[in-house]
Enzyme design. Structure first.
Site, PDB file in Angstrom:
ATOM      1  N   ASP A 265     -67.939  15.918  32.151  1.00 14.49           N
ATOM      2  CA  ASP A 265     -66.760  16.760  31.927  1.00 14.49           C
ATOM      3  C   ASP A 265     -67.148  18.180  32.344  1.00 14.49           C
ATOM      4  OD1 ASP A 265     -64.304  17.762  31.306  1.00 14.49           O
ATOM      5  OD2 ASP A 265     -64.170  16.838  29.330  1.00 14.49           O
TER       6      ASP A 265
HETATM    7  C1  BGC Z   1     -61.118  18.244  30.485  1.00 13.57           C
HETATM    8  C2  BGC Z   1     -61.074  17.095  31.485  1.00 13.57           C
HETATM    9  C3  BGC Z   1     -60.576  17.595  32.814  1.00 13.57           C
HETATM   10  C4  BGC Z   1     -61.492  18.720  33.289  1.00 13.57           C
HETATM   11  C5  BGC Z   1     -61.109  19.301  34.642  1.00 13.57           C
HETATM   12  C6  BGC Z   1     -61.880  19.435  31.036  1.00 13.57           C
HETATM   13  O1  BGC Z   1     -61.708  20.540  30.216  1.00 13.57           O
HETATM   14  O2  BGC Z   1     -61.715  17.813  29.291  1.00 13.57           O
HETATM   15  O3  BGC Z   1     -60.231  16.086  30.995  1.00 13.57           O
HETATM   16  O4  BGC Z   1     -60.536  16.549  33.741  1.00 13.57           O
HETATM   17  O5  BGC Z   1     -61.443  19.767  32.339  1.00 13.57           O
HETATM   18  O6  BGC Z   1     -59.920  19.998  34.576  1.00 13.57           O
END
Ligand code: BGC
Length: 726
Positions: A265
């Site tokens: 993530d």
């Molecule tokens: C989220 C993810 C997301 C990523 C990119 C993170 O803060 O938890 O679900 O895909 O950001 O935007």
């Protein structure tokens, strides 16, 4: 529509990597050829080139190797649709004019359809639009278990039940990947709250992990063949998910045979050596300098120092190339399309099956449009759009039909529709609590205007609930209360107009105790996509008979919900013990005999269904057998409708703790009025197994099991008994 795409799906699967009509053996050869190619490429790469592929080089990409024809690995957010293009190094919009997308209903809306075919449909739309945008990986679907009803991302996720989640996740993945786009299933694992999400340690016992939090991921990998997976921010049992050898190396890669790439993530990596050796393949994040990231220069140094084997680096690169050979470098790669009429129609179909009828005591619905002359449409949510907002991914929707527009489209010619705002949604996700102070207070002058309007019309429709600011990534709600002083508005309008219909738009459970008690007509809608307003108008007027069922339990009060009852949320000292174990959602409420406000699986229809004749194909089964359960469903009302028949299984006198009942199968069927249909639900005796911690495996316990078929988890209509022998 459905047929069109299902056919297309079958064809695309067949041509994905080889010409049509090739045998299975040849498919394997094809995989072998891919592996051969990958090995050849890796041999030509320098260590520095390999490392470049293992970390972000911009917000939504990691590097390729130009001289070898390896493209950048591009990705984009879901799950509500394909996110608009942001700048390479900044979250600001890139200002494109070609990235307006289809806004698809949110995750809990999808789950409320209880229709895996629609999840597949969703996936195709995402895949086609991702291709149009040249994205190799779509960061979707997201399906963490709804453990905490106030979790800010409940709307993005599916449900509280691992089986329902798995059925939908597998189809969403297959749909996306049928377009040669990689799904990225997220967030692995046990990412069930936003509060302290970057630091909290979820302490979960092995059985609970296996039975509740992992099954949908396992299914998405083994049945859906998901090409990528996102590790979650949090820790599980003491280790960050991005460096959790148990979750990544042992379970995901070894036990489940995951061949694809694990992507962190954004900003969820904390070290170099541990994640590199423990199963993470790509580090992603939100800000540079990119060459300083854990998986950039420090990783190169760690390999040179002998702390991370070159073979481990090669394995990561091979995984990424494997993903590419099934996506951007695949044969017959589709060109993609953007926000087509078919996509809009798919969004409509999902939305229309997601809407849940909660109460219709006076049979006010479907609306008698011939006799109604005027409607007061009241509430900020009637004119609000939900594609964007708050913190986290949204969609730049090509268009979004609001509830008011939907009603005007449908009824505007013959019925006088007038609008009053009713309440002010003074709340922004990125504000401080001080800036948001007072958001929960009613606005008396708006209430007075609404009441004055409601007094003059035949029907009053109240559009309340939340919005994409109030439900948001990175925040949990503080409780279940309806925001913006909505209850006061509901009370006043209900008093003013006896034909008041309450329509709640939200993505997670709220406290509807008073509304359930005082109001006779309640409809639940969602952040329901581009066509949300049209779908809602069609449900309210009866063109569509509502068939959505709640994908989570509505607690009567927050304290009834397990994480709150046991005081484990948000945790102490950044640790949250999952003391309730396997008793999550209805498993808790049923076992502990706590009456919920609305149970899991609940939802009404404009018709009624009678259940009869439940029969299993045998009385006694061996643990390797399949169990086929048939029952008859009769539409005993006056209009055609869809019913989701839910089959729960209950094991009394077990050697281990069991939930009162567990969902093991379901099927959604259309039945014409007065007609009957036979519904067959099939499960494997193995599906009745519990995770045996001592034996480190699944055990099917011999003995008697009850089969419970019903219209919800608390509306069991037919009961049978079977016996399992060794
Ligand atoms: C989220 C993810 C997301 C990523 C990119 C993170 O803060 O938890 O679900 O895909 O950001 O935007």
């Amino acid at each position: 529509m459905m047929k069109r795409n299902l056919h297309k799906y079958a064809v695309l699967c067949a041509v994905a990597l080889l010409p049509l009509n090739k045998s299975r053996a040849q498919t394997k050869v094809s995989e072998a050829t891919i592996n051969q190619k990958i090995n050849q490429i890796v041999k030509k790469m320098t260590l520095a080139e390999k490392i470049e592929m293992l970390h972000g080089n911009a917000l939504f990409s990691s590097a390729g190797v130009k001289r070898l024809g390896i493209p950048e690995l591009t990705c984009d957010d879901g799950p509500l649709g394909v996110r608009d293009e942001v700048l390479r190094f900044d979250w600001k919009s890139a200002g494109w004019t070609t990235d307006s997308a289809t806004f698809l209903p949110n995750g809990s809306a999808m789950a409320a359809t209880w229709n895996p075919a629609l999840a597949h449909q969703y996936g195709i739309v995402i895949g086609e639009e991702a291709n149009f945008r040249k994205k190799i990986v779509m960061l979707a679907p997201a399906f963490n278990i709804c453990r905490v009803p106030t979790n800010g991302r409940t709307y993005e996720y599916y449900s509280e039940d691992p089986f329902l989640n798995a059925q939908l996740a597998v189809q969403a993945v297959k749909g996306i990947q049928s377009q040669h786009v990689a799904a990225c299933v997220k967030h692995y694992a046990v990412n069930n709250q936003e509060e302290d999400r970057n630091t909290v340690n979820a302490v979960v016992d092995e059985r609970t992990l296996r039975e509740i939090y992992l099954p949908a991921f396992k299914a998405a990998i083994q049945q859906g063949n998901a090409y990528t997976l996102m590790s979650a921010y949090n820790k599980v049992n003491g280790y960050w998910c991005s460096e959790n050898a148990y979750l990544l190396n042992k379970i995901l890669k070894k036990e489940w045979g995951f061949k694809g790439a694990v992507i962190s993530d954004w900003g969820g990596v904390h070290h170099t050596v541990e994640p590199a050796n423990n199963g993470l393949d790509i580090e992603m994040g939100s800000s540079g300098p990119y060459d300083q990231w854990y998986f950039a220069k420090p990783l190169l140094a760690a390999v040179k120092a002998g702390k991370v084997p070159v073979a481990t680096i090669d394995d990561k690169v091979k995984r990424i190339l494997w993903v590419m050979y099934h996506t951007s470098l695949s044969a017959n790669h589709p060109a993609g399309k953007m926000s087509t009429p078919e996509h809009n129609h798919d969004a409509y179909t999902i939305a229309s099956e997601a809407i849940v009828l909660l109460k219709n005591e006076k049979f006010l619905l479907p609306l008698r449009t011939n006799s109604i002359k005027s409607i007061a449409v009241i509430g900020d949510n009637a004119t609000r759009t939900f594609a964007l907002g708050g913190f986290g991914a949204g969609v730049k929707a090509r268009y979004e039909i609001t509830a008011l527009q939907g009603l005007q489209n449908k009824l505007g010619k013959n019925i006088d529709i007038r609008f009053a705002q009713g309440y002010r949604a003074n709340y922004l996700a990125n504000n401080t609590p001080e800036q948001n102070a007072g958001y929960d207070k009613p606005d008396q002058s708006l209430i007075d205007q609404a009441v004055a309007l409601a007094k003059t019309t035949d029907v009053a429709m109240l559009f309340i609930g939340s919005n994409r600011e109030f439900e948001s990534e990175a925040h949990d709600r503080k409780d279940l209360s309806l925001p913006f002083g909505e209850q006061a508005l509901v009370d006043a309008v209900t008093e003013a107009n006896p034909n008041t219909i309450v329509i709640v738009t939200a993505g997670a459970p709220y406290d509807l105790t008073k509304i359930k008690k005082k109001n006779h007509t309640i409809v639940w809608s969602w952040f329901n996509g581009s066509e949300g307003g049209n779908a809602l108008a069609d449900v309210l007027t009866g063109k569509i008979n509502p068939s959505g069922k709640m994908p989570f339990t509505f607690p009567a009060k927050l304290k009834d919900s397990p994480a709150f009852a046991l005081d484990t949320y948000p945790g102490k000292n950044l640790t949250t013990p999952y003391k309730e174990g396997i008793l999550v959602g209805y498993r808790w409420f049923d076992t502990k005999k706590i009456e919920p406000l609305y149970p899991f699986g609940y939802g009404l229809s404009y018709t009624t269904f009678e259940y009869s004749g439940l029969k299993a194909d045998k009385k006694v089964y061996h643990s390797a057998d399949r169990i086929n359960v048939a029952l008859t469903i009769r539409n005993s009302g006056g209009v055609a409708g869809k019913e989701t028949v839910q089959l729960y299984v209950s094991k009394g006198n077990s050697v281990v703790q069991r939930a009162e009942k567990e969902l093991k199968a379901f099927k959604k069927v259309m039945v014409e009025p007065g007609k009957t249909t036979t519904v067959t639900l099939s499960l494997s005796a193995k599906d009745l197994a519990y995770y045996n911690v001592k034996a480190k495996g699944w055990t099917v316990e011999p003995g008697q099991y009850k089969l419970l078929a019903g219209a919800s988890s608390r509306d069991i209509r037919q009961v049978g008994t079977i016996t399992i022998t060794k």
